[in-house]
Design a protein around this motif. Structure first.
Motif, PDB file in Angstrom:
ATOM      1  N   ALA A 132     -34.205 -14.678  18.872  1.00 34.25           N
ATOM      2  CA  ALA A 132     -34.451 -14.776  17.433  1.00 34.25           C
ATOM      3  C   ALA A 132     -33.174 -14.580  16.623  1.00 34.25           C
ATOM      4  CB  ALA A 132     -35.503 -13.748  17.015  1.00 34.25           C
ATOM      5  N   ALA A 133     -32.239 -13.808  17.153  1.00 34.97           N
ATOM      6  CA  ALA A 133     -30.985 -13.571  16.430  1.00 34.97           C
ATOM      7  C   ALA A 133     -30.086 -14.802  16.447  1.00 34.97           C
ATOM      8  CB  ALA A 133     -30.255 -12.378  17.042  1.00 34.97           C
ATOM      9  N   ARG A 134     -30.091 -15.592  17.531  1.00 35.77           N
ATOM     10  CA  ARG A 134     -29.246 -16.795  17.634  1.00 35.77           C
ATOM     11  C   ARG A 134     -30.068 -17.911  18.273  1.00 35.77           C
ATOM     12  NH1 ARG A 134     -23.726 -15.701  17.492  1.00 35.77           N
ATOM     13  NH2 ARG A 134     -23.546 -17.985  17.399  1.00 35.77           N
ATOM     14  N   PRO A 135     -31.024 -18.488  17.540  1.00 40.26           N
ATOM     15  CA  PRO A 135     -31.963 -19.420  18.178  1.00 40.26           C
ATOM     16  C   PRO A 135     -31.373 -20.778  18.553  1.00 40.26           C
ATOM     17  CG  PRO A 135     -32.402 -19.280  15.833  1.00 40.26           C
ATOM     18  CD  PRO A 135     -31.368 -18.247  16.135  1.00 40.26           C
ATOM     19  N   PHE A 136     -30.393 -21.259  17.828  1.00 37.34           N
ATOM     20  CA  PHE A 136     -29.942 -22.637  18.034  1.00 37.34           C
ATOM     21  C   PHE A 136     -28.746 -22.756  18.977  1.00 37.34           C
ATOM     22  CE2 PHE A 136     -32.104 -22.742  13.912  1.00 37.34           C
ATOM     23  CZ  PHE A 136     -33.059 -23.712  14.187  1.00 37.34           C
ATOM     24  N   THR A 137     -27.805 -21.837  18.903  1.00 37.43           N
ATOM     25  CA  THR A 137     -26.596 -21.962  19.721  1.00 37.43           C
ATOM     26  C   THR A 137     -26.405 -20.812  20.695  1.00 37.43           C
ATOM     27  OG1 THR A 137     -25.297 -20.886  17.980  1.00 37.43           O
ATOM     28  CG2 THR A 137     -25.420 -23.293  17.932  1.00 37.43           C
ATOM     29  N   GLY A 138     -27.252 -19.801  20.656  1.00 35.95           N
ATOM     30  CA  GLY A 138     -27.159 -18.704  21.599  1.00 35.95           C
ATOM     31  C   GLY A 138     -25.885 -17.892  21.448  1.00 35.95           C
ATOM     32  N   THR A 139     -25.556 -17.140  22.474  1.00 33.46           N
ATOM     33  CA  THR A 139     -24.373 -16.271  22.434  1.00 33.46           C
ATOM     34  C   THR A 139     -23.185 -16.876  23.170  1.00 33.46           C
ATOM     35  OG1 THR A 139     -25.199 -15.101  24.406  1.00 33.46           O
ATOM     36  CG2 THR A 139     -25.768 -14.184  22.254  1.00 33.46           C
ATOM     37  N   GLY A 140     -23.368 -18.043  23.763  1.00 35.15           N
ATOM     38  CA  GLY A 140     -22.268 -18.716  24.453  1.00 35.15           C
ATOM     39  C   GLY A 140     -22.476 -18.752  25.954  1.00 35.15           C
ATOM     40  N   LEU A 141     -22.116 -19.862  26.566  1.00 33.53           N
ATOM     41  CA  LEU A 141     -22.242 -20.013  28.014  1.00 33.53           C
ATOM     42  C   LEU A 141     -21.480 -18.906  28.732  1.00 33.53           C
ATOM     43  CD1 LEU A 141     -23.261 -21.893  30.323  1.00 33.53           C
ATOM     44  CD2 LEU A 141     -21.018 -23.003  30.223  1.00 33.53           C
ATOM     45  N   ALA A 142     -22.133 -18.294  29.726  1.00 31.32           N
ATOM     46  CA  ALA A 142     -21.544 -17.229  30.552  1.00 31.32           C
ATOM     47  C   ALA A 142     -21.299 -15.942  29.771  1.00 31.32           C
ATOM     48  CB  ALA A 142     -20.241 -17.693  31.204  1.00 31.32           C
ATOM     49  N   SER A 143     -21.953 -15.786  28.621  1.00 31.10           N
ATOM     50  CA  SER A 143     -21.789 -14.543  27.855  1.00 31.10           C
ATOM     51  C   SER A 143     -22.627 -13.405  28.430  1.00 31.10           C
ATOM     52  CB  SER A 143     -22.178 -14.777  26.387  1.00 31.10           C
ATOM     53  OG  SER A 143     -23.529 -15.213  26.284  1.00 31.10           O
ATOM     54  N   ARG A 144     -23.643 -13.754  29.226  1.00 26.44           N
ATOM     55  CA  ARG A 144     -24.482 -12.735  29.828  1.00 26.44           C
ATOM     56  C   ARG A 144     -23.944 -12.437  31.242  1.00 26.44           C
ATOM     57  NH1 ARG A 144     -29.061 -13.151  31.133  1.00 26.44           N
ATOM     58  NH2 ARG A 144     -30.050 -11.338  30.199  1.00 26.44           N
ATOM     59  N   VAL A 145     -23.406 -11.272  31.438  1.00 26.20           N
ATOM     60  CA  VAL A 145     -22.893 -10.842  32.730  1.00 26.20           C
ATOM     61  C   VAL A 145     -23.909  -9.876  33.333  1.00 26.20           C
ATOM     62  CG1 VAL A 145     -20.991  -9.749  33.961  1.00 26.20           C
ATOM     63  CG2 VAL A 145     -20.533 -11.081  31.887  1.00 26.20           C
ATOM     64  N   VAL A 146     -24.453 -10.219  34.494  1.00 27.47           N
ATOM     65  CA  VAL A 146     -25.579  -9.442  35.031  1.00 27.47           C
ATOM     66  C   VAL A 146     -25.208  -8.604  36.245  1.00 27.47           C
ATOM     67  CG1 VAL A 146     -27.278 -11.086  34.136  1.00 27.47           C
ATOM     68  CG2 VAL A 146     -26.340 -11.408  36.435  1.00 27.47           C
ATOM     69  N   VAL A 147     -24.031  -8.794  36.814  1.00 29.55           N
ATOM     70  CA  VAL A 147     -23.614  -8.001  37.968  1.00 29.55           C
ATOM     71  C   VAL A 147     -22.177  -7.544  37.777  1.00 29.55           C
ATOM     72  CG1 VAL A 147     -25.173  -9.143  39.596  1.00 29.55           C
ATOM     73  CG2 VAL A 147     -22.895 -10.085  39.229  1.00 29.55           C
ATOM     74  N   GLY A 148     -21.819  -6.481  38.497  1.00 29.62           N
ATOM     75  CA  GLY A 148     -20.442  -5.994  38.453  1.00 29.62           C
ATOM     76  C   GLY A 148     -20.238  -4.911  37.412  1.00 29.62           C
ATOM     77  N   ASP A 149     -19.002  -4.460  37.314  1.00 29.96           N
ATOM     78  CA  ASP A 149     -18.669  -3.380  36.378  1.00 29.96           C
ATOM     79  C   ASP A 149     -18.768  -3.819  34.925  1.00 29.96           C
ATOM     80  OD1 ASP A 149     -18.152  -1.773  38.566  1.00 29.96           O
ATOM     81  OD2 ASP A 149     -16.016  -2.299  38.629  1.00 29.96           O
ATOM     82  N   ASP A 150     -18.654  -5.125  34.672  1.00 27.37           N
ATOM     83  CA  ASP A 150     -18.701  -5.635  33.296  1.00 27.37           C
ATOM     84  C   ASP A 150     -20.088  -6.118  32.895  1.00 27.37           C
ATOM     85  OD1 ASP A 150     -15.940  -5.198  33.050  1.00 27.37           O
ATOM     86  OD2 ASP A 150     -15.489  -7.143  33.959  1.00 27.37           O
ATOM     87  N   ALA A 151     -21.106  -5.758  33.663  1.00 26.32           N
ATOM     88  CA  ALA A 151     -22.471  -6.213  33.364  1.00 26.32           C
ATOM     89  C   ALA A 151     -22.895  -5.781  31.962  1.00 26.32           C
ATOM     90  CB  ALA A 151     -23.444  -5.661  34.401  1.00 26.32           C
ATOM     91  N   ASN A 152     -23.486  -6.717  31.222  1.00 27.13           N
ATOM     92  CA  ASN A 152     -23.920  -6.436  29.852  1.00 27.13           C
ATOM     93  C   ASN A 152     -25.337  -6.935  29.579  1.00 27.13           C
ATOM     94  OD1 ASN A 152     -23.680  -9.203  29.660  1.00 27.13           O
ATOM     95  ND2 ASN A 152     -21.861  -9.178  28.360  1.00 27.13           N
ATOM     96  N   ALA A 153     -26.050  -7.380  30.618  1.00 24.11           N
ATOM     97  CA  ALA A 153     -27.377  -7.956  30.398  1.00 24.11           C
ATOM     98  C   ALA A 153     -28.236  -7.775  31.642  1.00 24.11           C
ATOM     99  CB  ALA A 153     -27.266  -9.442  30.048  1.00 24.11           C
ATOM    100  N   GLN A 154     -29.529  -7.952  31.454  1.00 26.49           N
ATOM    101  CA  GLN A 154     -30.487  -7.855  32.546  1.00 26.49           C
ATOM    102  C   GLN A 154     -30.482  -9.133  33.391  1.00 26.49           C
ATOM    103  OE1 GLN A 154     -32.397  -5.496  33.655  1.00 26.49           O
ATOM    104  NE2 GLN A 154     -32.426  -3.967  32.031  1.00 26.49           N
ATOM    105  N   ILE A 155     -30.817  -8.982  34.669  1.00 27.04           N
ATOM    106  CA  ILE A 155     -31.063 -10.145  35.524  1.00 27.04           C
ATOM    107  C   ILE A 155     -32.443 -10.693  35.175  1.00 27.04           C
ATOM    108  CG2 ILE A 155     -31.356 -10.953  37.891  1.00 27.04           C
ATOM    109  CD1 ILE A 155     -29.540  -8.657  38.774  1.00 27.04           C
ATOM    110  N   LEU A 156     -32.496 -11.922  34.666  1.00 30.05           N
ATOM    111  CA  LEU A 156     -33.764 -12.462  34.165  1.00 30.05           C
ATOM    112  C   LEU A 156     -34.595 -13.150  35.243  1.00 30.05           C
ATOM    113  CD1 LEU A 156     -32.562 -13.995  30.766  1.00 30.05           C
ATOM    114  CD2 LEU A 156     -33.695 -11.800  31.159  1.00 30.05           C
ATOM    115  N   ASP A 157     -33.955 -13.645  36.301  1.00 31.28           N
ATOM    116  CA  ASP A 157     -34.671 -14.457  37.300  1.00 31.28           C
ATOM    117  C   ASP A 157     -35.431 -15.589  36.628  1.00 31.28           C
ATOM    118  OD1 ASP A 157     -33.859 -13.218  39.645  1.00 31.28           O
ATOM    119  OD2 ASP A 157     -35.435 -11.701  39.552  1.00 31.28           O
TER     120      ASP A 157
END
Length: 512
Positions: free
Chosen positions: A376-401
């Motif tokens: 809802a915050a960014r419906p049309f363009t999202g946050t950017g390709l590869a902006s969601r990091v789900v593994v590693g020390d730099d993880a910033n998002a959930q694994i959605l499966d």
């Protein structure tokens, strides 16, 4: 007409000079090996180089490389092995092979011209998909740069382009119906081989595909995968994850069903049916060893797809499948309950997808509230390709499966349009071909098999991160190339049909 220039004859003097240069080169290499390297290692390399030189015409034939590429994708686990060459990054076999084939294709185009390119058919869907991914990077370039993710974004789109190049490569290597049928057989029997040893892995907890370094010159990147379900280890076999393994089998099973009717070998109908039913059985064993409900759902979607297009075929498949399913339920009750019966326990299924809230592996339904708020915050363009990091020390998002949801969050509705172009529109084109084309029946049946596999994959993307598991994705793109061959090769000789508009449509798209 200007006569062609005759080839210069090979003189004894020229041959002697070439032999002398080769001898000097080998001598220099051997001397350098003795002084600076391990002579045994260099000797083995020279022996291998000599073998490659002797059999260069067979090894570097396009058809040979097509089967090598297929077997590497099917049998060498991705992100598990690399070539033992220190270059600062992992030289995974599939990457090296695809890159080499791209270079060879470029050289061929330079020498012969672009007019020799065979029609790929999916040019516009691929272009739309890649442009929507690139658009999400450009729109979010500032935030991606500030968060240090811009390099990963460009790396991601290069990786997707690299994987999609398989569609172009394989299409150029498919020149005859014989080669195509041999390729389909190679895929099916490789799938049966993987399925059989996946079941062995479930029983013995030993993955033979993680022992390739004992037989091939490969180094192990990692071999720590483990997942438990239904009282035992889930099989990984040659895949990165059990879910991806089950989806791989779902992609291949329609090809085996097609070959039951149209394969030239075995000659008799009974023997042919027996061979491919056994292959399907081995893949089903592998799917049970993976203990993945995603595979069961994907098979269900594929059955409904066939039921809609070919009700009679769906009835035959159901009459064969139902007794086998009941037999599996009796022989392997624990696996059957985990994979099939649990799908009918709606309350238990919902509860299983709401577990571990707040943890990295929380259930798929538990992901939805935060994911929808982020959308809802960014419906049309999202946050950017590869902006969601789900593994590693730099993880910033959930694994959605869930690839559809993940792409929606990263690239917005624009990116979902790209997904539809790449994974849904080809199914529409293939269905039109099956229903309205004047092509021979065996061509339409092949396209139906690939459309069925593609429909299953598009739905399976709701249950796993498809772009993270390259083996199944590469297999889908390989099947796209086979479909392009089936829909275009020799189409000028097909008779018109009542649905001539569909044929005209296909011919118009041949230029893409």
């Amino acid at each position: 007409m200007v006569p062609s220039r005759p080839h210069a004859p090979t003189t004894p003097a020229r041959t002697a000079r070439v032999d002398a240069l080769i001898a000097v080169g080998v001598g220099v290499v051997v001397l350098a090996a003795v002084l600076f390297a391990d002579p045994l290692l260099v000797g083995g390399a020279l022996l291998g180089a000599g073998g490659v030189f002797l059999f260069r015409r067979q090894l570097f034939d396009w058809t040979t490389m097509l089967f090598v590429l297929t077997l590497v994708v099917m049998l060498v686990p991705i992100r598990r092995y690399a070539l033992p060459i220190p270059v600062g990054f992992a030289l995974e076999p599939y990457r090296v092979l695809i890159l080499g084939l791209l270079i060879a294709l470029a050289v061929r185009l330079i020498r012969r011209g672009a007019s020799t390119m065979r029609p790929v058919l999916w040019g516009w869907p691929i272009a739309i998909f890649l442009w929507t991914m690139f658009f999400s990077i450009m729109v979010n370039a500032v935030s991606l740069t500030e968060s240090g993710l811009i390099e990963g974004a460009f790396s991601n789109i290069i990786q997707l382009t690299f994987l999609l190049s398989v569609v172009v490569l394989v299409r150029q290597m498919l020149t005859t119906e014989r080669i195509t049928l041999l390729l389909l057989n190679a895929i099916v029997f490789a799938g049966a081989f993987v399925g059989l040893f996946a079941f062995v892995e479930r029983a013995t907890r030993r993955n033979v595909f993680l022992m390739l370094q004992h037989f091939l010159p490969l180094t192990v990147l990692r071999d720590d995968a483990e997942s438990l379900r239904a009282g035992g280890n889930r099989a990984y076999a040659s895949s990165q994850h059990p879910i991806a393994l089950s989806v791989l089998f779902c992609l291949i099973i329609p090809l085996a069903i097609y070959l039951i009717r149209h394969s030239p070998w075995p000659k008799t109908s009974f023997s042919r049916t027996l061979v491919y039913v056994c292959a399907i059985g081995a893949m089903m064993l592998g799917m049970m060893a993976a203990v993945s409900r995603t595979g069961v759902v994907t098979l269900g979607v594929m059955f409904l797809f066939v039921l809609f297009l070919r009700p009679r075929l769906a009835g035959i498949l159901a009459s064969v499948a139902v007794p086998l399913v009941l037999l599996v339920g009796l022989l392997l009750p624990r696996l059957f309950e985990s994979m099939v019966l649990s799908l009918f326990d709606i309350q238990g299924l919902i509860a299983s997808q709401m577990t571990s809230i707040g943890m990295a592996g929380q259930g798929r339904l538990a992901d939805l509230p935060d994911a929808l708020a982020e959308f809802a915050a960014r419906p049309f363009t999202g946050t950017g390709l590869a902006s969601r990091v789900v593994v590693g020390d730099d993880a910033n998002a959930q694994i959605l499966d869930n690839q559809w949801l993940g792409t929606l969050l990263e690239t917005g509705l624009v990116g979902v349009v790209g997904l539809i172009a790449l994974f849904v529109w080809p199914i529409v084109v293939m269905v039109r071909f099956v229903v309205r084309s004047g092509a021979p029946q065996h061509r339409r049946d092949l396209v139906l098999a690939i459309a069925t596999a593609s429909a299953g994959y598009a739905v399976a993307m709701l249950f796993f991160d498809a772009f993270a598991f390259m083996q199944a994705l590469l297999m889908l793109f390989l099947l796209y190339a086979v479909a392009a061959w089936a829909m275009t090769e020799g189409s000028s000789s097909w008779r018109p049909s009542a649905g001539a508009a569909g044929t005209v449509r296909v011919r118009a798209e041949r230029a893409v």
